[in-house]
Design an enzyme around this catalytic site. Sequence first.
Site, PDB file in Angstrom:
ATOM      1  N   ASP A  86      40.551  35.723  51.067  1.00 32.33           N
ATOM      2  CA  ASP A  86      40.715  35.346  49.661  1.00 32.33           C
ATOM      3  C   ASP A  86      39.539  34.484  49.223  1.00 32.33           C
ATOM      4  O   ASP A  86      39.284  33.426  49.797  1.00 32.33           O
ATOM      5  CB  ASP A  86      42.019  34.565  49.467  1.00 32.33           C
ATOM      6  N   TYR A 124      34.088  30.126  43.401  1.00 30.65           N
ATOM      7  CA  TYR A 124      33.815  29.440  44.663  1.00 30.65           C
ATOM      8  C   TYR A 124      32.343  29.542  45.054  1.00 30.65           C
ATOM      9  O   TYR A 124      31.884  28.810  45.937  1.00 30.65           O
ATOM     10  CB  TYR A 124      34.650  30.040  45.807  1.00 30.65           C
ATOM     11  N   LYS A 149      38.765  36.511  42.463  1.00 31.63           N
ATOM     12  CA  LYS A 149      39.301  36.073  41.181  1.00 31.63           C
ATOM     13  C   LYS A 149      38.217  36.017  40.116  1.00 31.63           C
ATOM     14  O   LYS A 149      37.076  35.659  40.412  1.00 31.63           O
ATOM     15  CB  LYS A 149      39.927  34.681  41.314  1.00 31.63           C
ATOM     16  N   HIS A 155      41.886  33.902  37.521  1.00 26.27           N
ATOM     17  CA  HIS A 155      41.943  32.637  38.257  1.00 26.27           C
ATOM     18  C   HIS A 155      42.855  31.599  37.603  1.00 26.27           C
ATOM     19  O   HIS A 155      43.465  30.781  38.290  1.00 26.27           O
ATOM     20  CB  HIS A 155      40.524  32.077  38.380  1.00 26.27           C
TER      21      HIS A 155
END
Length: 293
Positions: free
Chosen positions: A45, A50, A75, A108
């Site tokens: 994930d 990120y 996401k 997200h």
Amino acid sequence: MAHNKITLNNRVDMPAIGLGVFQTPPDATTAAVEEALDRGYRHIDTAAAYLNEREVGEGIRRSGVAREDVFIETKVWISDYGYGATLHAFDKSAGKLGVDQLDLLILHQPLPSRFDLTLDAYRALEQLLFDGRVRAIGVSNFMPEHIDRLLNETSVVPAVNQIELHPYFQQTAVQKVNAEHGILTQAWSPIGGITSYRDAERRTFDDPTLLEIASAHSKSAAQVMLRWHLQQGRSVIPKSTKPARIAENFDVFDFELTTEQLAVIDALDTGVRGGPEPDSITLEAYGREIPEA
């Protein structure tokens, strides 16, 4: 491992345990992903926000595990909401990951102040699903009111709603709504890691109730928490960069919590959220440019 599979509402099978890479530095991500896949994980994930999707892809390639055997979840960040922008967000994420198809693509955050953009973003996910570029679609951090509005104005029921969920913050109302609509609840911070730096005086890892249960099974508190999630039908994405912890978090299929132990853990809920309130997420406060592939 059949016991590590959950079937989503569109009949896609997803490994119940995945490696999370939130706040994992890019230079540590590749090794963590490679280690996890070597230990038996088959679900990773990540997220555009990120900024480590490229390294996740590299870790998968270095692992030697076939692409079709790894479930990749990522996401779309709020800055890329809107129909056309979200279609392009897929291209950016897929390009960084080095794949043509994503297994699960989710929004997200809800964007309450611009829910029109949220809806358009989700409609783009529906198109990607229809085109076969993603195998399943979903959302993250959606509260009951967000889910209700989404379902009223779109066509595809999300396969997953990923939310903060651990013994100290269980979001039972959200779980109930998810279950009513056949949406899988997926837990981020499933072992309460967020409690470690939000409230150093009260950490799930040090909880005497969890430690007592752990001792009874010759397991760690983290393993007990993960087992609690799995026995209650949730997906989990624990995060670590340490090989020993990565292995430990996957070693949760050889014991069973009793009904009484599950109930005791349920009773630990404080109702205190560790992450940001979903309604506080705005483009002004949280918008950030997501780099091209």
